[in-house]
Design a protein around this motif. Structure first.
Motif: not given
Length: 217
Positions: A149, A153, A157-158, A160-161
């Motif tokens: 990340i 990032p 981040s996408e 991860q979400e």
């Protein structure tokens, strides 16, 4: 200039195959064989085209180096007039698509086209192409996010979400075992290192596409 990223994870998992394809590409005047994708980003110039066999390498390149082109190695190989394609005599082999490639139809089609060049008959799963949810245990651990990340990032981040649900090791094992029960052929072809590990964890005989391609090198 084409820049080949050999994938640290694939090289560790399949060192002989990685060594063969790197030697083959190093002999080409328009290809540079690089190392790890992270430091390589600083060496890329506008006009370069990065060849990836790893979906993490691909994601990092697209975010960190937007000035370069990026494509799967499988697409590149289909236009190589000199490559010595092996012949597997029409053997049927299940294709395990990867969740991170679900929005990459050109890559997925190139995988099947490479199989056709090797006289392999693809056996499709019900969840294939854009429907696939499989990525080995990659989606069941936050380790890939923590490792990547910082360098990419936006992408991670996408993921991860929307894509990661950490599970304990015993649940990861159970999921892989249950998934592998649907395979109907002796061998399962993957084009992702995480998928290869997951297929084998589930008890099936998995093989990476690159291992097949380098059979005659």
């Amino acid at each position: 200039m084409y820049v080949y990223l050999p994938s640290c994870n694939f090289t560790a998992a399949c060192p002989d195959s990685s060594k063969k394809i790197k030697a083959y590409l190093a002999a080409k005047p328009d290809v540079r064989v690089a190392g790890c994708c992270r430091p390589t980003q600083k060496t890329l110039a506008a006009g370069d085209t990065v060849l990836s066999i790893c979906l993490t390498c691909s994601a990092i390149t697209r975010e960190v180096s937007p000035q370069v082109g990026e494509m799967s190695f499988w697409e590149y190989l289909l236009h190589d007039p000199d490559f010595p394609w092996p012949d597997f005599g029409g053997e049927r082999m299940t294709v395990q698509d990867c969740w991170r490639a679900r929005r990459k139809p050109a890559l997925q089609k190139a995988v099947r086209a490479c199989m056709a060049r090797m006289h392999l008959e693809p056996v499709e799963l019900e969840e294939n192409f854009e429907k696939t949810q499989f990525d080995g245990v990659w989606r069941f651990s936050d380790a890939p996010i923590r490792r990547n990340i910082g360098i990419a990032p936006v992408y991670f981040s996408e993921v991860q979400e929307h894509g990661i649900t950490p599970l304990p090791p015993e649940e990861q094992q159970a999921r892989m075992t249950a998934w592998a029960k649907q395979y109907t052929t002796p061998w399962v072809l993957t084009y992702c290192n995480a998928c290869l590990q997951g297929v084998r964890m589930g008890g099936a005989d998995g093989v990476h596409l690159m291992e097949l391609l380098t059979a005659r090198l």
